[in-house]
Design a protein around this motif. Structure first.
Motif, PDB file in Angstrom:
ATOM      1  N   LYS A  48       0.884  -1.164  -0.020  1.00 38.91           N
ATOM      2  CA  LYS A  48       0.085   0.039  -0.003  1.00 38.91           C
ATOM      3  C   LYS A  48       0.778   1.219   0.126  1.00 38.91           C
ATOM      4  O   LYS A  48       0.587   2.171  -0.597  1.00 38.91           O
ATOM      5  N   GLN A  49       2.081   1.219   0.787  1.00 39.26           N
ATOM      6  CA  GLN A  49       2.775   2.363   0.748  1.00 39.26           C
ATOM      7  C   GLN A  49       3.528   2.489  -0.496  1.00 39.26           C
ATOM      8  O   GLN A  49       3.674   3.754  -0.851  1.00 39.26           O
ATOM      9  N   THR A  50       4.194   1.383  -1.085  1.00 34.86           N
ATOM     10  CA  THR A  50       4.617   1.589  -2.449  1.00 34.86           C
ATOM     11  C   THR A  50       3.661   2.328  -3.521  1.00 34.86           C
ATOM     12  O   THR A  50       4.264   3.019  -4.175  1.00 34.86           O
ATOM     13  N   LEU A  51       2.811   1.320  -3.533  1.00 36.43           N
ATOM     14  CA  LEU A  51       1.760   1.721  -4.555  1.00 36.43           C
ATOM     15  C   LEU A  51       1.150   3.277  -4.398  1.00 36.43           C
ATOM     16  O   LEU A  51       1.237   4.011  -5.417  1.00 36.43           O
ATOM     17  N   SER A  52       1.087   3.823  -2.964  1.00 39.44           N
ATOM     18  CA  SER A  52       0.741   4.955  -2.887  1.00 39.44           C
ATOM     19  C   SER A  52       1.823   6.262  -3.263  1.00 39.44           C
ATOM     20  O   SER A  52       1.627   7.073  -3.856  1.00 39.44           O
ATOM     21  N   MET A  53       3.075   5.728  -3.188  1.00 39.61           N
ATOM     22  CA  MET A  53       3.953   6.516  -3.396  1.00 39.61           C
ATOM     23  C   MET A  53       4.053   6.742  -5.166  1.00 39.61           C
ATOM     24  O   MET A  53       4.335   7.737  -5.852  1.00 39.61           O
ATOM     25  N   LEU A  54       4.034   5.614  -5.767  1.00 39.93           N
ATOM     26  CA  LEU A  54       3.943   5.493  -7.416  1.00 39.93           C
ATOM     27  C   LEU A  54       2.829   6.415  -7.733  1.00 39.93           C
ATOM     28  O   LEU A  54       3.106   7.139  -8.721  1.00 39.93           O
ATOM     29  N   LYS A  55       1.675   6.255  -7.225  1.00 37.92           N
ATOM     30  CA  LYS A  55       0.414   7.188  -7.708  1.00 37.92           C
ATOM     31  C   LYS A  55       0.916   8.654  -7.519  1.00 37.92           C
ATOM     32  O   LYS A  55       0.777   9.507  -8.386  1.00 37.92           O
ATOM     33  N   SER A  56       1.273   8.826  -6.258  1.00 44.95           N
ATOM     34  CA  SER A  56       1.663  10.302  -5.958  1.00 44.95           C
ATOM     35  C   SER A  56       2.829  10.818  -6.863  1.00 44.95           C
ATOM     36  O   SER A  56       2.955  12.128  -7.397  1.00 44.95           O
ATOM     37  N   ALA A 107       2.129  13.840  -9.236  1.00 40.26           N
ATOM     38  CA  ALA A 107       2.917  15.012  -9.285  1.00 40.26           C
ATOM     39  C   ALA A 107       3.620  15.748 -10.591  1.00 40.26           C
ATOM     40  O   ALA A 107       3.697  16.515 -10.892  1.00 40.26           O
ATOM     41  N   PHE A 108       3.923  14.719 -11.314  1.00 39.60           N
ATOM     42  CA  PHE A 108       4.405  15.019 -12.748  1.00 39.60           C
ATOM     43  C   PHE A 108       3.318  15.293 -13.642  1.00 39.60           C
ATOM     44  O   PHE A 108       3.321  16.506 -14.297  1.00 39.60           O
ATOM     45  N   VAL A 109       2.024  14.669 -13.554  1.00 34.37           N
ATOM     46  CA  VAL A 109       1.222  15.405 -14.335  1.00 34.37           C
ATOM     47  C   VAL A 109       0.649  16.767 -13.949  1.00 34.37           C
ATOM     48  O   VAL A 109       0.366  17.665 -14.754  1.00 34.37           O
ATOM     49  N   ARG A 110       0.695  17.136 -12.486  1.00 32.80           N
ATOM     50  CA  ARG A 110       0.075  18.340 -12.264  1.00 32.80           C
ATOM     51  C   ARG A 110       1.434  19.228 -11.629  1.00 32.80           C
ATOM     52  O   ARG A 110       1.084  20.556 -11.373  1.00 32.80           O
ATOM     53  N   LEU A 168       4.921  19.976  -4.148  1.00 28.99           N
ATOM     54  CA  LEU A 168       4.614  19.638  -2.687  1.00 28.99           C
ATOM     55  C   LEU A 168       4.546  17.911  -2.442  1.00 28.99           C
ATOM     56  O   LEU A 168       4.927  17.433  -1.655  1.00 28.99           O
ATOM     57  N   LYS A 169       3.516  17.556  -3.589  1.00 26.65           N
ATOM     58  CA  LYS A 169       3.394  16.100  -3.666  1.00 26.65           C
ATOM     59  C   LYS A 169       4.786  15.250  -3.988  1.00 26.65           C
ATOM     60  O   LYS A 169       5.013  14.186  -3.027  1.00 26.65           O
ATOM     61  N   ALA A 170       5.715  15.775  -4.686  1.00 22.47           N
ATOM     62  CA  ALA A 170       6.868  15.450  -5.128  1.00 22.47           C
ATOM     63  C   ALA A 170       7.555  15.147  -3.621  1.00 22.47           C
ATOM     64  O   ALA A 170       8.214  14.081  -3.313  1.00 22.47           O
ATOM     65  N   ILE A 171       7.713  16.260  -2.957  1.00 15.07           N
ATOM     66  CA  ILE A 171       8.459  16.109  -1.539  1.00 15.07           C
ATOM     67  C   ILE A 171       7.864  15.092  -0.729  1.00 15.07           C
ATOM     68  O   ILE A 171       8.551  14.385   0.021  1.00 15.07           O
ATOM     69  N   LYS A 172       6.675  15.031  -0.558  1.00 11.40           N
ATOM     70  CA  LYS A 172       5.984  14.035   0.371  1.00 11.40           C
ATOM     71  C   LYS A 172       6.499  12.501  -0.145  1.00 11.40           C
ATOM     72  O   LYS A 172       6.718  12.064   0.609  1.00 11.40           O
ATOM     73  N   VAL A 173       6.551  12.539  -1.569  1.00 12.26           N
ATOM     74  CA  VAL A 173       6.935  11.114  -2.194  1.00 12.26           C
ATOM     75  C   VAL A 173       8.445  10.518  -1.383  1.00 12.26           C
ATOM     76  O   VAL A 173       8.711   9.593  -0.876  1.00 12.26           O
ATOM     77  N   CYS A 174       9.411  11.869  -1.411  1.00 16.91           N
ATOM     78  CA  CYS A 174      10.660  11.670  -0.886  1.00 16.91           C
ATOM     79  C   CYS A 174      10.645  11.406   0.619  1.00 16.91           C
ATOM     80  O   CYS A 174      11.463  10.599   1.024  1.00 16.91           O
ATOM     81  N   GLU A 175       9.877  11.950   1.275  1.00 15.16           N
ATOM     82  CA  GLU A 175       9.767  11.813   2.782  1.00 15.16           C
ATOM     83  C   GLU A 175       9.165  10.330   3.121  1.00 15.16           C
ATOM     84  O   GLU A 175       9.547   9.752   3.874  1.00 15.16           O
ATOM     85  N   ASP A 176       8.454   9.903   2.204  1.00 18.51           N
ATOM     86  CA  ASP A 176       7.543   8.466   2.731  1.00 18.51           C
ATOM     87  C   ASP A 176       8.528   7.484   2.353  1.00 18.51           C
ATOM     88  O   ASP A 176       8.360   6.384   2.784  1.00 18.51           O
ATOM     89  N   ASP A 177       9.632   7.514   1.547  1.00 20.63           N
ATOM     90  CA  ASP A 177      10.536   6.528   1.429  1.00 20.63           C
ATOM     91  C   ASP A 177      11.120   6.166   2.476  1.00 20.63           C
ATOM     92  O   ASP A 177      11.389   4.529   2.628  1.00 20.63           O
ATOM     93  N   GLU A 178      11.211   6.779   3.530  1.00 17.46           N
ATOM     94  CA  GLU A 178      11.941   6.301   4.730  1.00 17.46           C
ATOM     95  C   GLU A 178      10.792   5.104   5.360  1.00 17.46           C
ATOM     96  O   GLU A 178      11.589   4.014   5.943  1.00 17.46           O
TER      97      GLU A 178
END
Lengths: 261, 236
Positions: free
Chosen positions: B124-132, B136-139, B143-153
């Motif tokens: 769920k975590q991984t898929l959510s990062m991929l979707k985000s 983030a690319f489309v939009r 901010l969404k991109a930074i959130k993705v970086c943070e979630d990696d942890e």
């Protein structure tokens, strides 16, 4: 130029504009421009037609003196000397600041005479010295090998690209500090253009070069710094790599990416 | 207005979206295959990955064509470079989905084993990062991109936990080593997907702000605040 500097910009700047404006009658063609040309570097000026870039360039060696109703405000300084000072010797200014134009404009004389002309005006008479200056200038302009066997032929018989390099050689012969180039390749084919661009790269360091160009890729290729003019204003000025990868101003981005202009 | 370039950039955006959609779909399906230990779904994932590989090559060729023919600059240049990089990262994510599918085929035939990590949570975590990251690319949403970086942890933590679990399970019962190693490889694949999503997010921040934050997320916000954002480009 015997005049002493009345403005003291940092040594690394050969030409400085401070709140510099140009008017054609009531038309404000160049508006309060502040910018410095780094010594020994190539500065490109880009912008859509009518943005004031050529007008600004031509002011640097007072080419607009002949234009009726043209007046300037603010300061334009060359090595700290006010270019528009009343007592300035304009002929001497133009010896220090050479210019190459859009269309090559050699004199209807021999190749040799074209290059020697300005040097003779400076009072050099000795053939040996003239020969040396002509050869050196033609070599610096990457033309010597092509013309060394026909120095007495008429310059008008040369190709456009050769004529333009001859004009550069002619400018170099009187040992200027600055070279102004107003779209120097717009009348040339791609190969001649490439030769002129190579030449600009070779001359930078020794000369301060300011080039106005409509060709964005050319500005990106040849210059160290780029200035973007729009409607008479200097919109953005920065290193060429910054302007072409990350312009700070939306208008600059839109212009260089071809969204307008 | 350079309409040829505009058209080609539009087409490139559609093209990279095709890759993104294909990859997201395949990761989703690999998770289903894992959850159900379905060989059929796993085989579909492996099959679909070949299609993603083809799309990746097409997209790269399109990028190279645009660079050669239009010599884009500024925001256009950053867009093409970003697509070139994201394309490569998405393809790697596709490979990870195929890797998971291959582990599923092995695990299907292995004796039932204790699962050393929380499949639901990690997927769920991984898929959510991929979707985000794709959103983030489309939009152009940094901010969404930074959130993705943070979630990696979080995904990294899960993978570390999985490693510890696998170690203790194998110590207690060496017979199930093969199954455990395969689960560990699955966990590692999720962890890689999360890393690649982080790379995509970093590329997006570069595309928007011309700031490279790679290797140093902590300074990212400081760097971003130093770049002029509002007027920096046309992102339609």
């Amino acid at each position: 130029m015997e005049m002493s500097p009345n403005y003291h910009p940092p040594k690394e700047f050969a030409i400085s504009a401070k709140d510099f404006s140009v008017f054609y009658g009531s038309f404000h063609a160049v508006k309060n421009v502040n910018m410095d040309f780094e010594r020994g570097k190539v500065t490109a000026i880009i912008g859509p037609s009518g943005c004031g870039k050529s007008t600004f360039l031509r002011c640097i060696n007072r080419m607009n003196d002949l234009v009726e109703n043209c007046r300037t405000e603010g300061l334009l300084a060359f090595d700290g000397i006010d270019i528009y000072h009343k007592r300035l010797d304009v002929a001497e200014l133009r010896r220090r600041i050479g210019m190459v134009f859009q269309r090559p404009n050699p004199f209807p004389k021999s190749i040799y005479e074209n290059v020697a002309y300005g040097v003779r005006l400076k009072g050099v008479r000795k053939k040996a010295i003239l020969d040396e200056i002509v050869e050196n200038s033609l070599r610096r302009a990457a033309l010597w090998d092509e013309v060394k066997d026909r120095l007495s032929s008429n310059a008008l018989g040369m190709s456009g690209g050769q004529q333009q390099r001859l004009c550069i050689a002619r400018a170099l012969a009187i040992k200027p500090c600055v070279l102004l180039m107003d779209e120097p390749c717009s009348a040339l084919d791609p190969k001649s253009t490439a030769r002129i661009e190579d030449l600009i790269a070779e001359l930078s360091g020794e000369y301060t070069i300011a080039i106005v160009t409509h060709n964005m890729q050319q500005a990106a290729r040849v210059s160290d710094n780029t200035a973007f003019f729009y409607e008479g204003r200097l919109v953005e000025f920065g290193t060429t790599s910054q302007i072409f990868t990350n312009p700070k101003n939306k208008a600059t981005n839109d212009y260089i990416t071809g969204r307008f202009g | 207005m350079n309409s040829h370039l505009r058209k080609d950039l539009e087409r490139l955006k559609l093209q990279i979206m095709k890759v993104a959609i294909g990859v997201e779909e395949n990761v989703r399906k690999s998770v289903e295959a894992l959850r159900e230990l379905s060989v059929k779904k796993a085989e579909e994932v492996i099959e679909a990955d070949l299609e993603i590989d083809k799309l990746e090559v097409d997209t790269e060729e399109e990028c190279l064509k645009i660079l050669a023919l239009h010599q884009p600059v500024a925001s256009d240049l950053r867009f093409v470079i970003t697509v070139l990089k994201i394309n490569n990262e998405l393809e790697h994510i596709g490979d990870m989905a195929a890797n998971i599918a291959k582990r599923v085929i092995f695990l299907r035939d292995a004796p039932p084993a204790k699962i050393p990590f929380d499949i639901e949570k990690m997927s769920k975590q991984t898929l959510s990062m991929l979707k985000s990251a794709i959103d983030a690319f489309v939009r152009y949403d940094e901010l969404k991109a930074i959130k993705v970086c943070e979630d990696d942890e979080d995904v990294d933590d899960e993978n570390r936990q999985c490693y510890a679990n696998v170690k203790s399970i194998i110590s207690a019962n060496p017979d199930c080593a093969m199954a455990q190693i395969n689960y560990l490889l699955v966990s590692k694949s999720f962890e890689r997907i999360a890393d690649l999503c982080t790379n995509i997010a970093e590329d997006i921040i570069y595309m928007k702000h011309s700031v490279i934050i790679r290797h140093n997320l902590k300074n990212a916000e400081q760097k971003l605040s130093g770049s002029s954002l509002e007027e920096a480009g046309d992102w339609d």
